[in-house]
Design a protein around this motif. Structure first.
Motif, PDB file in Angstrom:
ATOM      1  N   ALA A 166      23.645 -34.527   6.572  1.00 35.21           N
ATOM      2  CA  ALA A 166      23.216 -33.244   7.106  1.00 35.21           C
ATOM      3  C   ALA A 166      21.983 -33.469   7.973  1.00 35.21           C
ATOM      4  CB  ALA A 166      22.902 -32.273   5.963  1.00 35.21           C
ATOM      5  N   ASP A 167      21.818 -32.646   8.982  1.00 37.85           N
ATOM      6  CA  ASP A 167      20.677 -32.800   9.887  1.00 37.85           C
ATOM      7  C   ASP A 167      19.353 -32.722   9.124  1.00 37.85           C
ATOM      8  OD1 ASP A 167      22.111 -31.041  12.761  1.00 37.85           O
ATOM      9  OD2 ASP A 167      22.298 -33.117  12.079  1.00 37.85           O
ATOM     10  N   SER A 168      19.321 -31.933   8.080  1.00 45.83           N
ATOM     11  CA  SER A 168      18.076 -31.716   7.340  1.00 45.83           C
ATOM     12  C   SER A 168      17.595 -32.965   6.606  1.00 45.83           C
ATOM     13  CB  SER A 168      18.252 -30.568   6.339  1.00 45.83           C
ATOM     14  OG  SER A 168      19.307 -30.871   5.441  1.00 45.83           O
ATOM     15  N   VAL A 169      18.496 -33.939   6.378  1.00 43.95           N
ATOM     16  CA  VAL A 169      18.104 -35.136   5.633  1.00 43.95           C
ATOM     17  C   VAL A 169      18.261 -36.406   6.456  1.00 43.95           C
ATOM     18  CG1 VAL A 169      18.785 -34.003   3.493  1.00 43.95           C
ATOM     19  CG2 VAL A 169      20.359 -35.618   4.586  1.00 43.95           C
ATOM     20  N   GLY A 201      26.252 -29.298   1.497  1.00 40.96           N
ATOM     21  CA  GLY A 201      26.488 -30.732   1.553  1.00 40.96           C
ATOM     22  C   GLY A 201      25.252 -31.446   2.061  1.00 40.96           C
ATOM     23  N   VAL A 202      25.038 -32.632   1.543  1.00 41.20           N
ATOM     24  CA  VAL A 202      23.881 -33.444   1.914  1.00 41.20           C
ATOM     25  C   VAL A 202      24.337 -34.703   2.639  1.00 41.20           C
ATOM     26  CG1 VAL A 202      21.932 -34.780   1.044  1.00 41.20           C
ATOM     27  CG2 VAL A 202      22.501 -32.576   0.000  1.00 41.20           C
ATOM     28  N   SER A 203      25.294 -35.401   2.026  1.00 39.73           N
ATOM     29  CA  SER A 203      25.716 -36.678   2.578  1.00 39.73           C
ATOM     30  C   SER A 203      27.074 -37.040   2.020  1.00 39.73           C
ATOM     31  CB  SER A 203      24.697 -37.768   2.220  1.00 39.73           C
ATOM     32  OG  SER A 203      25.054 -39.011   2.791  1.00 39.73           O
ATOM     33  N   CYS A 204      27.790 -37.873   2.748  1.00 39.08           N
ATOM     34  CA  CYS A 204      29.102 -38.314   2.300  1.00 39.08           C
ATOM     35  C   CYS A 204      29.311 -39.758   2.723  1.00 39.08           C
ATOM     36  CB  CYS A 204      30.203 -37.425   2.879  1.00 39.08           C
ATOM     37  SG  CYS A 204      31.830 -37.734   2.180  1.00 39.08           S
ATOM     38  N   ILE A 205      30.027 -40.517   1.890  1.00 37.69           N
ATOM     39  CA  ILE A 205      30.348 -41.908   2.204  1.00 37.69           C
ATOM     40  C   ILE A 205      31.834 -42.115   1.978  1.00 37.69           C
ATOM     41  CG2 ILE A 205      29.752 -42.698  -0.136  1.00 37.69           C
ATOM     42  CD1 ILE A 205      28.636 -45.277   1.216  1.00 37.69           C
ATOM     43  N   SER A 206      32.459 -42.824   2.894  1.00 35.99           N
ATOM     44  CA  SER A 206      33.889 -43.075   2.775  1.00 35.99           C
ATOM     45  C   SER A 206      34.171 -44.011   1.609  1.00 35.99           C
ATOM     46  CB  SER A 206      34.429 -43.664   4.079  1.00 35.99           C
ATOM     47  OG  SER A 206      33.787 -44.888   4.375  1.00 35.99           O
TER      48      SER A 206
END
Length: 124
Positions: free
Chosen positions: A61-64, A47-52
């Motif tokens: 994610a911490d990496s991004v 996973g990279v990112s999520c938006i409601s």
């Protein structure tokens, strides 16, 4: 027919930027949480990112974190991922995923609809 279509991928040098778009057909994105996931060659999907669904909450994610920004325009039925300060380790196929449920941190609690992915390559 339900369909998610990613666009905006390509090749870029380290430090560069890309903006990914995820457009929907056959479903109203405003009813779904949307996540961006990626998979690099030989690595597990992550996973990279999520938006409601309403765009009130975003997760990374911490990496991004601090480099990527997820946003959505429900009127256009589109979600975006702005990627800045790209690194070679960001190279992967990026997938847009819609979940009926909610963001579970920077991924989705359920992965209901998938796009086919768009390739991002960061290389000098």
């Amino acid at each position: 027919q339900l369909q998610l279509v990613e666009s905006g991928g390509g090749g870029v040098q380290p430090g560069g930027s890309l903006r990914l778009s995820c457009a929907a057909a056959g479903l109203t994105l405003g009813s779904y949480a949307i996540g961006w996931l990626r998979q690099a060659p030989g690595k597990e999907r992550e996973g990279v990112s999520c938006i409601s669904s309403k765009g009130i909450s975003t997760y990374y994610a911490d990496s991004v974190k601090g480099r990527f920004t997820i946003s959505r325009d429900n009127a256009k039925n589109t979600v975006y991922l702005q990627m800045n300060s790209l690194k070679p380790e960001d190279t992967a196929v990026y997938y847009c995923v819609a979940g009926r449920d909610y963001c579970k941190g920077y991924t989705l609690n359920t992965l209901d609809y998938w796009g086919r992915g768009t390739q991002v390559t960061v290389s000098s």
